[in-house]
Design a protein around this motif. Structure first.
Motif, PDB file in Angstrom:
ATOM      1  N   ASN A 152       0.853  -1.184   0.000  1.00 54.21           N
ATOM      2  CA  ASN A 152       0.000   0.000   0.000  1.00 54.21           C
ATOM      3  C   ASN A 152       0.893   1.239   0.000  1.00 54.21           C
ATOM      4  OD1 ASN A 152      -2.395  -1.522   0.183  1.00 54.21           O
ATOM      5  ND2 ASN A 152      -2.162  -1.688   2.400  1.00 54.21           N
ATOM      6  N   LYS A 153       0.522   2.248  -0.767  1.00 53.52           N
ATOM      7  CA  LYS A 153       1.341   3.448  -0.890  1.00 53.52           C
ATOM      8  C   LYS A 153       0.710   4.597  -0.107  1.00 53.52           C
ATOM      9  CE  LYS A 153       3.186   2.329  -5.462  1.00 53.52           C
ATOM     10  NZ  LYS A 153       3.316   2.794  -6.859  1.00 53.52           N
ATOM     11  N   VAL A 154       1.498   5.182   0.771  1.00 58.74           N
ATOM     12  CA  VAL A 154       1.008   6.275   1.625  1.00 58.74           C
ATOM     13  C   VAL A 154       1.962   7.458   1.553  1.00 58.74           C
ATOM     14  CG1 VAL A 154       0.648   7.009   4.025  1.00 58.74           C
ATOM     15  CG2 VAL A 154      -0.286   4.822   3.240  1.00 58.74           C
ATOM     16  N   LEU A 155       1.389   8.632   1.328  1.00 54.95           N
ATOM     17  CA  LEU A 155       2.131   9.879   1.411  1.00 54.95           C
ATOM     18  C   LEU A 155       1.922  10.439   2.820  1.00 54.95           C
ATOM     19  CD1 LEU A 155       3.699  11.356  -0.868  1.00 54.95           C
ATOM     20  CD2 LEU A 155       1.748  12.896  -1.064  1.00 54.95           C
ATOM     21  N   TYR A 156       3.012  10.639   3.553  1.00 59.59           N
ATOM     22  CA  TYR A 156       2.933  11.145   4.925  1.00 59.59           C
ATOM     23  C   TYR A 156       3.353  12.609   4.900  1.00 59.59           C
ATOM     24  CZ  TYR A 156       2.507  10.317   9.944  1.00 59.59           C
ATOM     25  OH  TYR A 156       2.064  10.305  11.250  1.00 59.59           O
ATOM     26  N   ILE A 157       2.442  13.492   5.243  1.00 54.86           N
ATOM     27  CA  ILE A 157       2.664  14.940   5.144  1.00 54.86           C
ATOM     28  C   ILE A 157       2.697  15.552   6.540  1.00 54.86           C
ATOM     29  CG2 ILE A 157       1.718  17.112   4.268  1.00 54.86           C
ATOM     30  CD1 ILE A 157       0.279  15.406   2.107  1.00 54.86           C
ATOM     31  N   ILE A 213       5.961   4.127   2.563  1.00 62.93           N
ATOM     32  CA  ILE A 213       5.770   5.512   3.011  1.00 62.93           C
ATOM     33  C   ILE A 213       6.686   6.449   2.222  1.00 62.93           C
ATOM     34  CG2 ILE A 213       5.990   7.127   4.948  1.00 62.93           C
ATOM     35  CD1 ILE A 213       3.845   5.278   5.665  1.00 62.93           C
ATOM     36  N   LYS A 214       6.114   7.531   1.727  1.00 66.43           N
ATOM     37  CA  LYS A 214       6.921   8.625   1.182  1.00 66.43           C
ATOM     38  C   LYS A 214       6.584   9.867   1.986  1.00 66.43           C
ATOM     39  CE  LYS A 214       8.504  10.892  -3.009  1.00 66.43           C
ATOM     40  NZ  LYS A 214       9.907  10.628  -2.662  1.00 66.43           N
ATOM     41  N   TYR A 265       1.188  11.918  -7.183  1.00 63.43           N
ATOM     42  CA  TYR A 265       0.940  10.810  -6.255  1.00 63.43           C
ATOM     43  C   TYR A 265      -0.556  10.486  -6.169  1.00 63.43           C
ATOM     44  CZ  TYR A 265       5.733  11.865  -5.064  1.00 63.43           C
ATOM     45  OH  TYR A 265       7.094  12.083  -5.139  1.00 63.43           O
ATOM     46  N   ARG A 266      -1.196  10.470  -7.329  1.00 61.19           N
ATOM     47  CA  ARG A 266      -2.630  10.188  -7.388  1.00 61.19           C
ATOM     48  C   ARG A 266      -2.985   8.822  -6.812  1.00 61.19           C
ATOM     49  NH1 ARG A 266      -5.991  14.516  -8.374  1.00 61.19           N
ATOM     50  NH2 ARG A 266      -5.492  15.606 -10.311  1.00 61.19           N
ATOM     51  N   ASP A 267      -2.047   7.868  -6.927  1.00 61.78           N
ATOM     52  CA  ASP A 267      -2.351   6.509  -6.481  1.00 61.78           C
ATOM     53  C   ASP A 267      -1.974   6.262  -5.024  1.00 61.78           C
ATOM     54  OD1 ASP A 267       0.327   6.797  -7.152  1.00 61.78           O
ATOM     55  OD2 ASP A 267       0.566   4.705  -7.771  1.00 61.78           O
ATOM     56  N   TYR A 268      -1.627   7.315  -4.302  1.00 63.27           N
ATOM     57  CA  TYR A 268      -1.271   7.214  -2.888  1.00 63.27           C
ATOM     58  C   TYR A 268      -2.456   7.629  -2.015  1.00 63.27           C
ATOM     59  CZ  TYR A 268       3.797   6.691  -3.656  1.00 63.27           C
ATOM     60  OH  TYR A 268       5.038   6.229  -4.008  1.00 63.27           O
ATOM     61  N   LYS A 269      -2.578   6.986  -0.855  1.00 63.30           N
ATOM     62  CA  LYS A 269      -3.437   7.490   0.214  1.00 63.30           C
ATOM     63  C   LYS A 269      -2.589   8.457   1.048  1.00 63.30           C
ATOM     64  CE  LYS A 269      -6.546   4.181  -0.695  1.00 63.30           C
ATOM     65  NZ  LYS A 269      -7.856   4.430  -1.306  1.00 63.30           N
ATOM     66  N   LEU A 270      -3.241   9.349   1.796  1.00 62.71           N
ATOM     67  CA  LEU A 270      -2.516  10.385   2.527  1.00 62.71           C
ATOM     68  C   LEU A 270      -2.760  10.291   4.034  1.00 62.71           C
ATOM     69  CD1 LEU A 270      -2.337  11.433  -0.376  1.00 62.71           C
ATOM     70  CD2 LEU A 270      -2.914  13.726   0.468  1.00 62.71           C
ATOM     71  N   ILE A 271      -1.677  10.394   4.799  1.00 62.05           N
ATOM     72  CA  ILE A 271      -1.757  10.638   6.240  1.00 62.05           C
ATOM     73  C   ILE A 271      -1.216  12.042   6.456  1.00 62.05           C
ATOM     74  CG2 ILE A 271      -1.007   9.977   8.558  1.00 62.05           C
ATOM     75  CD1 ILE A 271      -0.616   7.122   7.512  1.00 62.05           C
ATOM     76  N   ILE A 272      -2.061  12.900   7.002  1.00 58.50           N
ATOM     77  CA  ILE A 272      -1.676  14.300   7.190  1.00 58.50           C
ATOM     78  C   ILE A 272      -1.541  14.578   8.671  1.00 58.50           C
ATOM     79  CG2 ILE A 272      -2.334  16.695   6.790  1.00 58.50           C
ATOM     80  CD1 ILE A 272      -3.991  15.502   4.367  1.00 58.50           C
TER      81      ILE A 272
END
Length: 283
Positions: free
Chosen positions: A4-9, A39-40, A55-62
């Motif tokens: 699973n791909k997640v962008l961590y902001i 995680i990116k 990063y359209r295919d990523y879910k986001l944790i903000i």
């Protein structure tokens, strides 16, 4: 098996500053990366609309997002699946609920409401934190995680320090941050005739060691603490805690626990919290 791909902001990461939010976020990323998540990380100030669209295919944790541009917030709100891991009160212009009666701000002081409303979940630190958020935002996607994350290494250090013989003294957090209330807490101890030490260190393990020297910790913050990691650390080390109504941890059922009982519960959070975050993102 693909991850699973997640962008961590976040505004900052542990490499930038050692704070409670950054320690928690670092551990969450480590736990997720050890499982099925790629995680990116992005600092919020570095994100543009063009960049996040890669990063359209990523879910986001903000996490903390004070430096996130409005146009990026709007893009996320409309086009991404995301959760907000809330460390304070970024739905308020002042970020300080204590500015308002009963911690409830007038409508004109509320910001980012749509951003919070569209999140799959808003994760907060305590029932106290959740109640303040709900009373201001009146939305139903707020989840109380009832705790924070500590690394296994830190928990082993805390476990050792919990068995240490302690002096009959008070410890006070020596902070330059006004709302931590170091000065007035010191005056209070002096008025009562309590012996105390001011404690601080940029080195986390040294700070824990200093905290563990005395058998009492007094913390009287001026603004609501969503949890207060230092209060939890003190209790895990078998230290009596004296605080006021502004500490989120004190509202949790587990606050009565100390020592190994509390350490064991916090260890369980290392499984429980990441599971809740991933479940919300992928349900």
């Amino acid at each position: 098996m693909s991850k699973n791909k997640v962008l961590y902001i976040s505004d900052f990461f542990l490499s930038d500053v050692i704070g409670g939010g950054e320690l928690n976020d670092n551990e969450l990323c480590s736990i997720l990366e050890s499982g099925s998540v790629e995680i990116k990380k992005f600092r919020s100030s570095e994100l543009s609309v063009d960049e996040i669209r890669k990063y359209r295919d990523y879910k986001l944790i903000i996490s903390n997002f004070i430096n996130l541009k409005k146009e990026v917030i709007d893009e996320i709100t409309e086009s991404y699946t995301y959760v907000i891991y809330e460390h304070d009160h970024k739905y308020l212009k002042s970020r300080n609920p204590a500015d308002y009666e009963s911690y409830i701000a007038p409508d004109e002081e509320i910001i980012n409401k749509e951003f919070y409303k569209k999140a799959k979940a808003i994760f907060c630190q305590s029932s106290f934190h959740k109640k303040i958020m709900y009373n201001n935002l009146k939305i139903d996607n707020i989840v109380n995680l009832s705790g924070n994350l500590w690394s296994e290494g830190s928990l082993r250090v805390i476990e050792t320090l919990s068995k240490k013989e302690k002096q009959n003294k008070y410890s006070i957090l020596n902070s330059q941050t006004w709302h931590k209330n170091t000065r007035e807490t010191s005056f209070y101890c002096e008025k009562k005739g309590f012996e105390y030490n001011l404690i601080s260190s940029p080195d986390y393990n040294e700070f824990l060691s200093l905290l563990s020297n005395n058998d009492k910790f007094i913390f009287l913050p001026k603004t609501p603490e969503t949890l207060s990691r230092v209060i939890v650390e003190a209790r895990m080390m078998n230290i009596k805690t004296i605080t006021n109504k502004n500490v989120g941890a004190s509202y949790e059922d587990w606050y009565k626990l100390k020592g190994m009982e509390l350490i064991s519960l916090i260890r369980e959070k290392r499984t429980e919290i990441p599971s809740k975050v991933i479940e919300a993102l992928y349900e």
